[in-house]
Design a protein around this motif. Structure first.
Motif, PDB file in Angstrom:
ATOM      1  N   PHE A   1       5.383   0.726   2.672  1.00  0.00           N
ATOM      2  CA  PHE A   1       5.345   1.814   1.337  1.00  0.00           C
ATOM      3  C   PHE A   1       4.540   2.619   1.518  1.00  0.00           C
ATOM      4  N   LEU A   2       3.675   3.113   2.346  1.00  0.00           N
ATOM      5  CA  LEU A   2       2.654   4.056   2.752  1.00  0.00           C
ATOM      6  C   LEU A   2       3.461   5.409   2.909  1.00  0.00           C
ATOM      7  N   SER A   3       3.175   6.191   1.821  1.00  0.00           N
ATOM      8  CA  SER A   3       4.057   7.455   1.948  1.00  0.00           C
ATOM      9  C   SER A   3       3.334   8.720   1.571  1.00  0.00           C
ATOM     10  N   THR A   4       1.890   8.532   0.924  1.00  0.00           N
ATOM     11  CA  THR A   4       1.264   9.562   0.426  1.00  0.00           C
ATOM     12  C   THR A   4      -0.070   9.818   0.993  1.00  0.00           C
ATOM     13  N   LEU A   5      -0.493  10.856   1.194  1.00  0.00           N
ATOM     14  CA  LEU A   5      -1.818  11.101   1.701  1.00  0.00           C
ATOM     15  C   LEU A   5      -2.604  12.035   0.729  1.00  0.00           C
ATOM     16  N   PRO A   6      -4.027  12.079   0.946  1.00  0.00           N
ATOM     17  CA  PRO A   6      -4.810  13.024  -0.025  1.00  0.00           C
ATOM     18  C   PRO A   6      -4.306  14.506   0.274  1.00  0.00           C
ATOM     19  N   THR A   7      -4.499  15.043  -1.062  1.00  0.00           N
ATOM     20  CA  THR A   7      -4.000  16.575  -1.178  1.00  0.00           C
ATOM     21  C   THR A   7      -4.849  17.388  -0.672  1.00  0.00           C
ATOM     22  N   TYR A   8      -6.139  17.103  -0.445  1.00  0.00           N
ATOM     23  CA  TYR A   8      -7.233  18.166  -0.087  1.00  0.00           C
ATOM     24  C   TYR A   8      -7.190  18.383   1.631  1.00  0.00           C
ATOM     25  N   LEU A   9      -5.913  17.978   2.189  1.00  0.00           N
ATOM     26  CA  LEU A   9      -5.843  18.326   3.564  1.00  0.00           C
ATOM     27  C   LEU A   9      -5.452  19.641   3.864  1.00  0.00           C
ATOM     28  N   HIS A  10      -5.372  20.472   2.858  1.00  0.00           N
ATOM     29  CA  HIS A  10      -5.133  22.070   2.933  1.00  0.00           C
ATOM     30  C   HIS A  10      -6.254  22.772   3.833  1.00  0.00           C
TER      31      HIS A  10
ATOM     32  N   ARG B   1       7.192   2.510  15.458  1.00  0.00           N
ATOM     33  CA  ARG B   1       7.272   1.836  14.426  1.00  0.00           C
ATOM     34  C   ARG B   1       7.154   2.735  13.119  1.00  0.00           C
ATOM     35  N   LEU B   2       8.173   2.261  12.124  1.00  0.00           N
ATOM     36  CA  LEU B   2       8.676   3.152  11.164  1.00  0.00           C
ATOM     37  C   LEU B   2       7.691   3.536  10.331  1.00  0.00           C
ATOM     38  N   SER B   3       6.375   2.520  10.077  1.00  0.00           N
ATOM     39  CA  SER B   3       5.385   2.765   9.140  1.00  0.00           C
ATOM     40  C   SER B   3       4.541   3.842   9.869  1.00  0.00           C
ATOM     41  N   GLU B   4       4.252   3.924  10.900  1.00  0.00           N
ATOM     42  CA  GLU B   4       3.491   4.944  11.703  1.00  0.00           C
ATOM     43  C   GLU B   4       4.205   6.283  11.732  1.00  0.00           C
ATOM     44  N   ALA B   5       5.195   6.284  12.057  1.00  0.00           N
ATOM     45  CA  ALA B   5       6.213   7.536  11.927  1.00  0.00           C
ATOM     46  C   ALA B   5       6.185   8.216  10.729  1.00  0.00           C
ATOM     47  N   ARG B   6       6.168   7.361   9.380  1.00  0.00           N
ATOM     48  CA  ARG B   6       5.965   7.780   8.187  1.00  0.00           C
ATOM     49  C   ARG B   6       4.805   8.601   7.895  1.00  0.00           C
ATOM     50  N   VAL B   7       3.918   7.856   8.216  1.00  0.00           N
ATOM     51  CA  VAL B   7       2.297   8.530   8.147  1.00  0.00           C
ATOM     52  C   VAL B   7       2.129   9.802   8.533  1.00  0.00           C
ATOM     53  N   LEU B   8       2.774   9.704   9.915  1.00  0.00           N
ATOM     54  CA  LEU B   8       2.339  11.006  10.685  1.00  0.00           C
ATOM     55  C   LEU B   8       3.403  12.003  10.057  1.00  0.00           C
ATOM     56  N   VAL B   9       4.464  11.909   9.566  1.00  0.00           N
ATOM     57  CA  VAL B   9       5.142  12.747   8.866  1.00  0.00           C
ATOM     58  C   VAL B   9       4.487  13.179   7.393  1.00  0.00           C
ATOM     59  N   CYS B  10       3.887  12.567   6.783  1.00  0.00           N
ATOM     60  CA  CYS B  10       3.250  12.719   5.804  1.00  0.00           C
ATOM     61  C   CYS B  10       1.966  13.424   5.958  1.00  0.00           C
TER      62      CYS B  10
ATOM     63  N   ILE C   1       1.496  15.515   8.576  1.00  0.00           N
ATOM     64  CA  ILE C   1       1.896  17.029   8.800  1.00  0.00           C
ATOM     65  C   ILE C   1       2.303  17.599   7.275  1.00  0.00           C
ATOM     66  N   ALA C   2       3.107  16.814   6.538  1.00  0.00           N
ATOM     67  CA  ALA C   2       3.427  17.681   5.513  1.00  0.00           C
ATOM     68  C   ALA C   2       2.265  17.726   4.427  1.00  0.00           C
ATOM     69  N   SER C   3       1.364  17.184   4.400  1.00  0.00           N
ATOM     70  CA  SER C   3       0.075  17.577   3.593  1.00  0.00           C
ATOM     71  C   SER C   3      -0.854  18.501   4.104  1.00  0.00           C
ATOM     72  N   SER C   4      -0.372  19.098   5.262  1.00  0.00           N
ATOM     73  CA  SER C   4      -1.329  19.985   6.040  1.00  0.00           C
ATOM     74  C   SER C   4      -0.948  21.311   6.356  1.00  0.00           C
ATOM     75  N   PRO C   5      -0.718  22.156   5.140  1.00  0.00           N
ATOM     76  CA  PRO C   5      -0.069  23.278   5.237  1.00  0.00           C
ATOM     77  C   PRO C   5      -0.735  24.466   6.013  1.00  0.00           C
TER      78      PRO C   5
ATOM     79  N   LEU D   1       0.799  -1.298   0.052  1.00  0.00           N
ATOM     80  CA  LEU D   1       0.034  -0.029   0.043  1.00  0.00           C
ATOM     81  C   LEU D   1       0.892   1.280   0.069  1.00  0.00           C
ATOM     82  N   LYS D   2       0.418   2.252  -0.840  1.00  0.00           N
ATOM     83  CA  LYS D   2       1.113   3.265  -1.033  1.00  0.00           C
ATOM     84  C   LYS D   2       0.282   4.610  -0.763  1.00  0.00           C
ATOM     85  N   VAL D   3      -0.975   4.522  -1.065  1.00  0.00           N
ATOM     86  CA  VAL D   3      -1.952   5.532  -0.828  1.00  0.00           C
ATOM     87  C   VAL D   3      -3.080   5.148   0.087  1.00  0.00           C
ATOM     88  N   PHE D   4      -3.646   5.713   1.193  1.00  0.00           N
ATOM     89  CA  PHE D   4      -4.585   5.211   1.941  1.00  0.00           C
ATOM     90  C   PHE D   4      -5.511   6.609   2.066  1.00  0.00           C
TER      91      PHE D   4
END
Length: 283
Positions: free
Chosen positions: A232-241, A255-264, A266-270, A215-218
């Motif tokens: 491989f989960l690394s991207t999130l929806p772009t509408y989080l603006h 857990r690295l997978s959950e840490a990656r999701v948290l970073v993504c 935050i990065a997707s929420s400007p 899974l890459k997009v959820f």
């Protein structure tokens, strides 16, 4: 569709096959299917149409008819069009207002499996469709690479072996009896799934451990999800603006997978102004 006279039919029939098939691609399915009765050549051209879209313009059914009669008429009109199609079908779309999951769809799902349909869309727009479970015959179509469902009950039977080629799954407004079982039992049987949209009706307070190794997009409205195995989960929806206030509970940062999701996330929420993270402890 305007009937063709003999001279018109001959003139169009003389066109190259790829031109004729391009013309058929722009015709409504019902009209395209009618051309299959003109001649053997036209039957071949109709059979070469790989994508079939049944939408609101396909069949007009009176709104006052009861559900059973309406569904029966819709399915019969669809069957007539499909019976005239002898070639392969790579994509099938059913988005007809008034259509609901019903026993008549069992044969349709077997048709999808037999024809090796790779992309399937079934959109049921009536809310009452949520009362109906999608045909179990759907789960025999193991060749599917894309599946999109709207407004129905989605529950895999116990004999389901998996969708080994499914790369994208879009579930909108579906009813899933157990989201946790869906995440922990169904998803692992889709080993190459990369893109998942999972918007369900209702809620489940139990924590769901999402297991999906490719899974890459959820995208989902589930709030109690633990990303157990999603490397491989690394991207999130772009509408989080539009997101300004976010609270996340029981996040396991070790857990690295959950840490990656948290970073993504935050990065997707400007425009994020407030972030609360409750970190889970190692047991």
């Amino acid at each position: 569709m305007k009937a063709l006279n003999e001279s018109d039919a001959d003139r169009i029939s003389s066109l190259p096959d790829d031109v004729i098939q391009s013309i058929l691609a722009f015709l409504p399915v019902k009209d395209g299917a009618k051309t299959a009765t003109l001649s053997k050549q036209w039957r071949h051209n109709w059979g070469a149409t790989a994508k079939l879209v049944f939408n609101g313009g396909f069949c007009q059914i009176s709104a006052v008819e009861d559900y059973v009669l309406k569904a029966s008429k819709l399915m019969w009109e669809i069957y007539k069009a499909l019976l005239l199609h002898e070639g392969p079908i790579t994509e099938l779309v059913l988005e007809i207002p008034g259509l609901r999951p019903c026993t008549d769809m069992d044969l349709m799902m077997l048709f999808v499996s037999k024809k090796s349909v790779q992309k399937l869309t079934l959109s049921f727009y009536e809310k009452r469709a949520l009362e109906d479970k999608i045909s179990s015959a759907l789960f025999t179509a193991r060749q599917l690479s894309y599946l999109r469902l709207r407004n129905c009950e989605f529950s895999a039977p116990s004999w389901f072996l998996g969708f080994s080629k499914l790369a994208r799954l879009d579930l909108y407004g579906v009813h899933v009896p157990s989201p946790s079982n869906f995440c922990e039992d169904f998803l692992p049987k889709c080993p190459v799934l990369q893109h998942l949209i999972f918007v369900i009706q209702g809620s489940d307070s139990r924590k769901a451990e999402l297991v999906s190794p490719s899974l890459k997009v959820f995208e989902s409205n589930l709030w109690n999800v633990c990303f157990k195995h999603t490397p491989f989960l690394s991207t999130l929806p772009t509408y989080l603006h539009q997101l300004k206030d976010l609270k996340l509970g029981d996040i396991l940062l070790y857990r690295l997978s959950e840490a990656r999701v948290l970073v993504c996330l935050i990065a997707s929420s400007p425009n994020l102004r407030k972030l609360t993270v409750v970190v889970g402890l190692l047991n």
